[in-house]
Design a protein around this motif. Structure first.
Motif, PDB file in Angstrom:
ATOM      1  N   ILE A  43      19.621  53.062  92.169  1.00 59.99           N
ATOM      2  CA  ILE A  43      18.426  52.226  92.208  1.00 59.99           C
ATOM      3  C   ILE A  43      18.507  51.229  93.350  1.00 59.99           C
ATOM      4  CG2 ILE A  43      17.067  50.524  90.911  1.00 59.99           C
ATOM      5  CD1 ILE A  43      17.941  51.879  88.382  1.00 59.99           C
ATOM      6  N   PHE A  44      19.703  50.644  93.569  1.00 64.37           N
ATOM      7  CA  PHE A  44      19.844  49.623  94.591  1.00 64.37           C
ATOM      8  C   PHE A  44      20.780  50.086  95.705  1.00 64.37           C
ATOM      9  CE2 PHE A  44      18.866  47.115  90.786  1.00 64.37           C
ATOM     10  CZ  PHE A  44      17.777  46.404  91.260  1.00 64.37           C
ATOM     11  N   ASN A  45      20.472  49.685  96.901  1.00 65.00           N
ATOM     12  CA  ASN A  45      21.359  49.876  98.051  1.00 65.00           C
ATOM     13  C   ASN A  45      21.958  48.522  98.384  1.00 65.00           C
ATOM     14  OD1 ASN A  45      22.684  50.296 100.422  1.00 65.00           O
ATOM     15  ND2 ASN A  45      20.875  51.028 101.567  1.00 65.00           N
ATOM     16  N   GLN A 103      21.909  43.275  75.512  1.00 71.54           N
ATOM     17  CA  GLN A 103      20.961  44.250  76.046  1.00 71.54           C
ATOM     18  C   GLN A 103      21.478  44.844  77.356  1.00 71.54           C
ATOM     19  OE1 GLN A 103      17.828  44.953  74.372  1.00 71.54           O
ATOM     20  NE2 GLN A 103      19.057  43.902  72.828  1.00 71.54           N
ATOM     21  N   ASP A 104      20.941  46.012  77.672  1.00 67.92           N
ATOM     22  CA  ASP A 104      21.306  46.698  78.908  1.00 67.92           C
ATOM     23  C   ASP A 104      20.282  46.351  79.989  1.00 67.92           C
ATOM     24  OD1 ASP A 104      22.315  48.493  80.805  1.00 67.92           O
ATOM     25  OD2 ASP A 104      21.000  50.094  80.103  1.00 67.92           O
ATOM     26  N   MET A 105      20.703  45.623  81.027  1.00 68.33           N
ATOM     27  CA  MET A 105      19.770  45.184  82.051  1.00 68.33           C
ATOM     28  C   MET A 105      19.143  46.361  82.788  1.00 68.33           C
ATOM     29  SD  MET A 105      20.340  42.756  85.396  1.00 68.33           S
ATOM     30  CE  MET A 105      21.067  44.100  86.345  1.00 68.33           C
ATOM     31  N   ALA A 106      19.886  47.408  83.024  1.00 64.12           N
ATOM     32  CA  ALA A 106      19.367  48.541  83.778  1.00 64.12           C
ATOM     33  C   ALA A 106      18.143  49.146  83.096  1.00 64.12           C
ATOM     34  CB  ALA A 106      20.449  49.595  83.956  1.00 64.12           C
ATOM     35  N   SER A 107      18.142  49.153  81.753  1.00 63.16           N
ATOM     36  CA  SER A 107      16.986  49.692  81.025  1.00 63.16           C
ATOM     37  C   SER A 107      15.749  48.834  81.260  1.00 63.16           C
ATOM     38  CB  SER A 107      17.291  49.764  79.527  1.00 63.16           C
ATOM     39  OG  SER A 107      18.375  50.639  79.267  1.00 63.16           O
ATOM     40  N   TYR A 108      15.959  47.517  81.284  1.00 64.77           N
ATOM     41  CA  TYR A 108      14.829  46.624  81.541  1.00 64.77           C
ATOM     42  C   TYR A 108      14.323  46.766  82.975  1.00 64.77           C
ATOM     43  CZ  TYR A 108      15.305  44.267  77.063  1.00 64.77           C
ATOM     44  OH  TYR A 108      15.323  43.989  75.711  1.00 64.77           O
ATOM     45  N   LEU A 109      15.251  46.995  83.904  1.00 60.80           N
ATOM     46  CA  LEU A 109      14.838  47.198  85.288  1.00 60.80           C
ATOM     47  C   LEU A 109      14.046  48.495  85.439  1.00 60.80           C
ATOM     48  CD1 LEU A 109      17.990  46.015  87.271  1.00 60.80           C
ATOM     49  CD2 LEU A 109      15.822  44.824  86.964  1.00 60.80           C
ATOM     50  N   GLY A 113      12.061  49.601  83.160  1.00 55.26           N
ATOM     51  CA  GLY A 113      10.725  49.242  82.688  1.00 55.26           C
ATOM     52  C   GLY A 113       9.934  48.522  83.753  1.00 55.26           C
ATOM     53  N   LEU A 114      10.596  47.618  84.481  1.00 50.85           N
ATOM     54  CA  LEU A 114       9.933  46.882  85.559  1.00 50.85           C
ATOM     55  C   LEU A 114       9.539  47.826  86.696  1.00 50.85           C
ATOM     56  CD1 LEU A 114       9.111  44.102  86.669  1.00 50.85           C
ATOM     57  CD2 LEU A 114      11.408  43.903  87.636  1.00 50.85           C
ATOM     58  N   LEU A 115      10.389  48.797  86.967  1.00 54.28           N
ATOM     59  CA  LEU A 115      10.126  49.751  88.048  1.00 54.28           C
ATOM     60  C   LEU A 115       8.881  50.582  87.776  1.00 54.28           C
ATOM     61  CD1 LEU A 115      11.128  51.127  90.669  1.00 54.28           C
ATOM     62  CD2 LEU A 115      12.436  52.696  89.197  1.00 54.28           C
ATOM     63  N   TYR A 116       8.695  50.962  86.517  1.00 53.50           N
ATOM     64  CA  TYR A 116       7.587  51.861  86.185  1.00 53.50           C
ATOM     65  C   TYR A 116       6.301  51.134  85.798  1.00 53.50           C
ATOM     66  CZ  TYR A 116      11.435  55.180  85.999  1.00 53.50           C
ATOM     67  OH  TYR A 116      12.518  55.949  86.308  1.00 53.50           O
ATOM     68  N   ALA A 117       6.414  49.822  85.566  1.00 53.81           N
ATOM     69  CA  ALA A 117       5.231  49.071  85.134  1.00 53.81           C
ATOM     70  C   ALA A 117       4.239  48.900  86.282  1.00 53.81           C
ATOM     71  CB  ALA A 117       5.650  47.694  84.618  1.00 53.81           C
ATOM     72  N   ASP A 118       2.950  48.867  85.941  1.00 57.65           N
ATOM     73  CA  ASP A 118       1.915  48.620  86.940  1.00 57.65           C
ATOM     74  C   ASP A 118       1.922  47.146  87.334  1.00 57.65           C
ATOM     75  OD1 ASP A 118       1.019  51.237  86.961  1.00 57.65           O
ATOM     76  OD2 ASP A 118      -0.441  50.896  85.357  1.00 57.65           O
TER      77      ASP A 118
END
Length: 332
Positions: free
Chosen positions: A11-13, A37-43, A45-50
């Protein structure tokens, strides 16, 4: 647990992430770890959110759909929208009232800042009321208003709540009953609260349907709030700060402004509107809901003052007199 950016690959470079962004990611990792909580899962969600839009954020389409005129007269929509705007300003004022009343370590600085906000809201309301005074055709208003019975702006529960937060409850009791009921319960004082006499039939003394509806919906709420505010209404909070030795000079000035806005300028704005639309010789036209606007709205009749200690005897004796005389001599 030390967070490594490699855990988020691909996801990140890391080579393209600035130190500031990297630090924020570390802080986010700590936040989510503390919650298990797992931060990657929340990220994800942020990635796919409009992306958020203005109209979705404020529910614009819903807001603009909340006007439902009862008649075909175009100016009725103006009447509805302005009253909705008014209630939103009241909600803003109550938001500040609650912050002050619920503050665990209230200071004069915090109190004054919130009062300035409330006064700004009422300043906007008073100065915008020409929309009601001059913004509708009189003939349209006199026709569509008959379809609104017995509803009335008198029935604004939020406005009554602002009054309860603002002062000792006894100051809202009809002036000829205040001394008698000074040590009475909130329930007993509520029976003689000033606005009830503005919706009572003069000839019979009976409550109008407008008042009966209002009491049925809000009485228990008002009495509960009156009890809750016995120890943290604005008047008592001012006294507490003074006893602590805080400088309340600026606070007192804002309280005086609030007193004037709520108990003089705002009722007078309605009085001017009533004169504009309901004044007719040889007999006044009744207001919606049967409210007795001639006696109910003029500030000098009610002598409702939130902070009597902050005004001189002369100012209290002449409370609202100059404003009312100006309205009476204005020809619309």
């Amino acid at each position: 647990m030390k967070f490594h950016l490699s855990a988020l690959t691909p996801i990140f470079n890391p080579m393209s992430i600035s130190p500031d962004i990297e630090n924020k990611i570390y802080l986010l990792q700590e936040k989510y770890e503390a919650m298990g909580q797992d931060m990657a899962s929340y990220l994800d969600g942020l990635l796919y959110a409009d992306f958020l839009t203005y109209w979705d954020y404020i529910h614009l389409d819903t807001l603009l759909s909340l006007q439902s005129p009862k008649t075909p007269f175009p100016d009725e929509e103006i009447f509805i929208i302005y009253h909705q705007i008014t209630e939103l300003y009241f909600k803003l004022a109550l938001h500040e009232c609650k912050q002050v009343a619920n503050s665990h370590d209230l200071t004069a600085t915090f109190f004054t800042a919130r009062l300035k906000r409330i006064n700004n809201y009422f300043d906007a309301l008073v100065n915008s009321f020409t929309i009601m005074v001059d913004g509708m055709e009189k003939e349209q208003f006199l026709k569509f208003r008959m379809s609104l019975l017995p509803a009335s702006g008198f029935q604004s529960g939020q406005y009554r709540m602002i009054e309860i937060y603002a002062t000792d409850f006894i100051n809202l009791v009809a002036k000829d009953k205040r001394e008698e009921l000074r040590n009475a319960s909130a329930e007993q004082q509520f029976e003689y609260i000033y606005w009830k006499f503005g919706a009572t039939e003069l000839s019979t003394g009976k409550k109008t349907l407008t008042l009966k509806q209002f009491e049925k919906k809000y009485s228990s709420t008002f009495i509960t709030l009156a009890r809750d505010c016995r120890d943290n209404n604005f008047n008592l909070l001012l006294r507490n700060l003074q006893q602590k030795g805080e400088d309340t000079t600026a606070l007192q000035e804002e309280l005086r402004r609030l007193d004037t806005f709520v108990n003089v300028n705002w009722p007078l704005a309605h009085y001017k509107s009533a004169v504009r639309y309901l004044h007719r010789e040889p007999e006044e036209i009744k207001a919606t809901g049967g409210t007795n606007w001639q006696k109910y709205l003029p500030p000098r009749f009610q002598k409702r003052i939130f902070y009597p200690e902050l005004w001189s005897d002369e100012e209290k004796d002449n409370w609202g007199k100059a404003w009312v005389e100006e309205a009476l001599h204005t020809r619309f």
